[in-house]
Design a protein around this motif. Sequence first.
Motif, mmCIF file in Angstrom:
data_model
loop_
_atom_site.group_PDB
_atom_site.id
_atom_site.type_symbol
_atom_site.label_atom_id
_atom_site.label_comp_id
_atom_site.label_asym_id
_atom_site.label_seq_id
_atom_site.Cartn_x
_atom_site.Cartn_y
_atom_site.Cartn_z
ATOM 1 N N LEU A 191 -0.023 -0.097 22.875
ATOM 2 C CA LEU A 191 -0.448 1.349 22.532
ATOM 3 C C LEU A 191 0.738 2.194 23.067
ATOM 4 O O LEU A 191 1.000 3.158 22.547
ATOM 5 C CB LEU A 191 -1.758 1.502 23.273
ATOM 6 C CG LEU A 191 -2.844 0.791 22.451
ATOM 7 C CD1 LEU A 191 -4.282 0.979 23.322
ATOM 8 C CD2 LEU A 191 -3.053 1.531 20.981
ATOM 9 N N ASP A 192 1.136 1.874 24.358
ATOM 10 C CA ASP A 192 2.111 2.825 24.906
ATOM 11 C C ASP A 192 3.480 2.868 23.779
ATOM 12 O O ASP A 192 3.946 3.833 23.499
ATOM 13 C CB ASP A 192 2.760 2.345 26.051
ATOM 14 C CG ASP A 192 3.953 2.863 26.884
ATOM 15 O OD1 ASP A 192 3.995 4.295 26.704
ATOM 16 O OD2 ASP A 192 4.780 2.268 27.457
ATOM 17 N N ALA A 193 3.897 1.771 23.184
ATOM 18 C CA ALA A 193 4.829 1.884 22.246
ATOM 19 C C ALA A 193 4.453 2.527 20.984
ATOM 20 O O ALA A 193 5.367 3.598 20.505
ATOM 21 C CB ALA A 193 5.120 0.398 21.800
ATOM 22 N N PHE A 195 2.265 5.190 21.110
ATOM 23 C CA PHE A 195 2.382 6.338 21.415
ATOM 24 C C PHE A 195 3.851 7.152 21.690
ATOM 25 O O PHE A 195 3.878 8.247 21.320
ATOM 26 C CB PHE A 195 1.453 6.697 22.729
ATOM 27 C CG PHE A 195 -0.107 6.341 22.575
ATOM 28 C CD1 PHE A 195 -0.678 6.154 21.483
ATOM 29 C CD2 PHE A 195 -0.678 5.782 23.850
ATOM 30 C CE1 PHE A 195 -1.878 5.865 21.415
ATOM 31 C CE2 PHE A 195 -1.849 5.304 24.006
ATOM 32 C CZ PHE A 195 -2.522 5.239 22.522
ATOM 33 N N HIS A 196 4.673 6.060 21.980
ATOM 34 C CA HIS A 196 6.173 6.812 22.149
ATOM 35 C C HIS A 196 6.551 7.247 20.491
ATOM 36 O O HIS A 196 6.935 8.262 20.399
ATOM 37 C CB HIS A 196 7.094 5.692 22.670
ATOM 38 C CG HIS A 196 7.166 5.170 23.917
ATOM 39 N ND1 HIS A 196 7.389 3.908 24.489
ATOM 40 C CD2 HIS A 196 6.442 5.870 25.049
ATOM 41 C CE1 HIS A 196 7.197 4.218 25.860
ATOM 42 N NE2 HIS A 196 6.517 5.236 26.230
ATOM 43 N N ALA A 197 6.069 6.260 19.732
ATOM 44 C CA ALA A 197 6.597 6.687 18.191
ATOM 45 C C ALA A 197 5.882 7.802 17.900
ATOM 46 O O ALA A 197 6.608 8.627 17.193
ATOM 47 C CB ALA A 197 6.156 5.462 17.433
ATOM 48 N N ALA A 260 1.113 13.938 25.796
ATOM 49 C CA ALA A 260 0.180 12.831 26.364
ATOM 50 C C ALA A 260 1.177 12.181 27.655
ATOM 51 O O ALA A 260 0.438 12.023 28.727
ATOM 52 C CB ALA A 260 -0.037 11.769 25.298
ATOM 53 N N HIS A 261 2.377 11.726 27.294
ATOM 54 C CA HIS A 261 3.192 11.137 28.455
ATOM 55 C C HIS A 261 3.159 12.330 29.731
ATOM 56 O O HIS A 261 2.973 11.998 30.878
ATOM 57 C CB HIS A 261 4.434 10.987 28.052
ATOM 58 C CG HIS A 261 4.495 9.495 27.617
ATOM 59 N ND1 HIS A 261 3.838 9.095 26.381
ATOM 60 C CD2 HIS A 261 4.949 8.284 28.135
ATOM 61 C CE1 HIS A 261 3.790 7.811 26.429
ATOM 62 N NE2 HIS A 261 4.673 7.211 27.279
ATOM 63 N N GLY A 262 3.320 13.678 29.292
ATOM 64 C CA GLY A 262 3.476 14.823 30.350
ATOM 65 C C GLY A 262 2.274 14.705 31.236
ATOM 66 O O GLY A 262 2.329 15.132 32.626
ATOM 67 N N ALA A 274 -2.496 1.281 35.040
ATOM 68 C CA ALA A 274 -1.468 0.696 33.994
ATOM 69 C C ALA A 274 -1.319 1.993 32.937
ATOM 70 O O ALA A 274 -2.035 2.557 32.262
ATOM 71 C CB ALA A 274 -2.121 -0.566 33.130
ATOM 72 N N HIS A 275 0.043 2.273 32.720
ATOM 73 C CA HIS A 275 0.419 3.405 32.017
ATOM 74 C C HIS A 275 -0.100 3.577 30.634
ATOM 75 O O HIS A 275 -0.734 4.771 30.099
ATOM 76 C CB HIS A 275 1.815 3.169 31.917
ATOM 77 C CG HIS A 275 2.831 4.314 30.948
ATOM 78 N ND1 HIS A 275 2.479 5.666 31.252
ATOM 79 C CD2 HIS A 275 3.447 4.284 29.843
ATOM 80 C CE1 HIS A 275 3.227 6.267 30.090
ATOM 81 N NE2 HIS A 275 3.960 5.356 29.502
ATOM 82 N N GLY A 276 -0.061 2.438 29.871
ATOM 83 C CA GLY A 276 -0.929 2.366 28.203
ATOM 84 C C GLY A 276 -2.067 2.630 28.402
ATOM 85 O O GLY A 276 -2.629 3.514 27.678
ATOM 86 N N GLY A 278 -3.669 4.532 31.088
ATOM 87 C CA GLY A 278 -3.880 6.052 31.002
ATOM 88 C C GLY A 278 -3.720 6.781 29.838
ATOM 89 O O GLY A 278 -4.379 7.805 29.603
ATOM 90 N N LEU A 279 -2.722 6.410 29.040
ATOM 91 C CA LEU A 279 -2.548 7.276 27.594
ATOM 92 C C LEU A 279 -3.402 7.052 26.853
ATOM 93 O O LEU A 279 -3.786 8.073 26.329
ATOM 94 C CB LEU A 279 -1.127 6.472 27.223
ATOM 95 C CG LEU A 279 0.134 6.881 27.829
ATOM 96 C CD1 LEU A 279 1.398 5.896 27.249
ATOM 97 C CD2 LEU A 279 0.356 8.359 27.712
ATOM 98 N N ALA A 280 -4.046 5.937 26.927
ATOM 99 C CA ALA A 280 -5.414 5.685 25.989
ATOM 100 C C ALA A 280 -6.404 6.730 26.196
ATOM 101 O O ALA A 280 -7.206 6.998 25.280
ATOM 102 C CB ALA A 280 -5.853 4.320 26.067
HETATM 103 FE FE LIG Z 1 5.328 5.344 27.996
#
Ligand SMILES: [Fe+2]
Length: 383
Positions: A191-193, A195-197, A260-262, A274-276, A278-280
């Motif tokens: 999901l992190d990947a 979200f990057h995209a 979202a990353h900010g 876990a970063h992904g 947290g982003l979720a």
């Molecule tokens: Fe990331």
Amino acid sequence: MTQFEYHNPVRLVFGCGKLALVGKIAKEHGSKALIVTSGSSSRTGLLDKVAGFLKQEGLDVVIYDKIKANPLTTMALEAAALSRKEKCDIVIGLGGGSAMDAAKATAFMAVNQGDISDYIFGKPGIGALPVILITTTAGTGSEGNSAAVLTNPENHDKKAIRSPFIYPKASIIDPELLTTLPKNSIAGPGLDALFHAIESYIAKKSDPMTEMFCLQAITLLANHLPAVYDNSGNIEAWEKVVFANTLAGMAIDATATTLAHGMEHPVSGLFDVAHGEGLAALFIPTMEFAYPQALEKFAMIAKAMGENIEGLTTQEAAKKSMERVSNLMVRLNTVRKLRDFGVTEEHIDWLAANALKTMKFVIDNNPRVPSQEEIKEIYRKSL
Ligand SMILES: [Fe+2]
């Protein structure tokens, strides 16, 4: 009028079995290698394998294997001190995003003097040891870019060193290395990947080159992440997922991420999440905030994720992007709320202030830029 520059000097070595080339590639850049990794690569035997390939080509090998998730500035400094003591002339990052980022920071701090925080907050360095990365997860895309995210244990600032000196000389992307990953190391990073995209695609700094990378990455991840989640031995699906991950990592190198990353970095800086994941927790509320300012882009995200948007208004199509992302998080058992990590109302002031302290440039890169109060509101919605 379209104007942009695109530059990415990383030599990508992609394909099953390419791990075996690490010795030959490393020999082109150095003779004494520091491998920066976590304990898991020695448990799986991968560390021995990599050390063996390096030794076969005549390199001496030193190992630093204390990297953990959300790597600390202190770990990179300890590894850099080891590198100087042992007179290593090349750094090999072996592992997921944490090990790869720590390896880049190690290579940087092996050469540069002074306080690491100054470099994290923008002081340019004078160079770095050459770095080669071997990725064992599909998440950060670190193998395709010049950023190294670290957390300062004293004040919980989680922020990247960004320097052209830490572009990897080469990155080995060998899908076979991912076939034994546990599900929780597939879904969150995957999901992190994604979200990057998505973030790079909607970023103010996006350009035709990065948009192309992002749409391709979004499609590949939407189509193939469920397959690797269900069966980590599905090598054909992994080939798509790891490629998408690298594309997204290259895209954020050029454009940076957005809201979202900010907003996630303060969360995993404070709570070691876990970063992904947290982003979720934050992603849908940040999409809801941004989409009115970028309807066409959000409609294209829905389409790239497989939605038939024919006959829909742009606004209807844009909203479908949130439905699609939401469904994918459900499919990957990664529906999260910030309260799952211990975040409560009383942390929101600190999180919002820290987001603006450490991540203002990516927040300003969002299609709609929130005020501090609006950032707090998005944290509240994500609780
Ligand atoms: Fe990331």
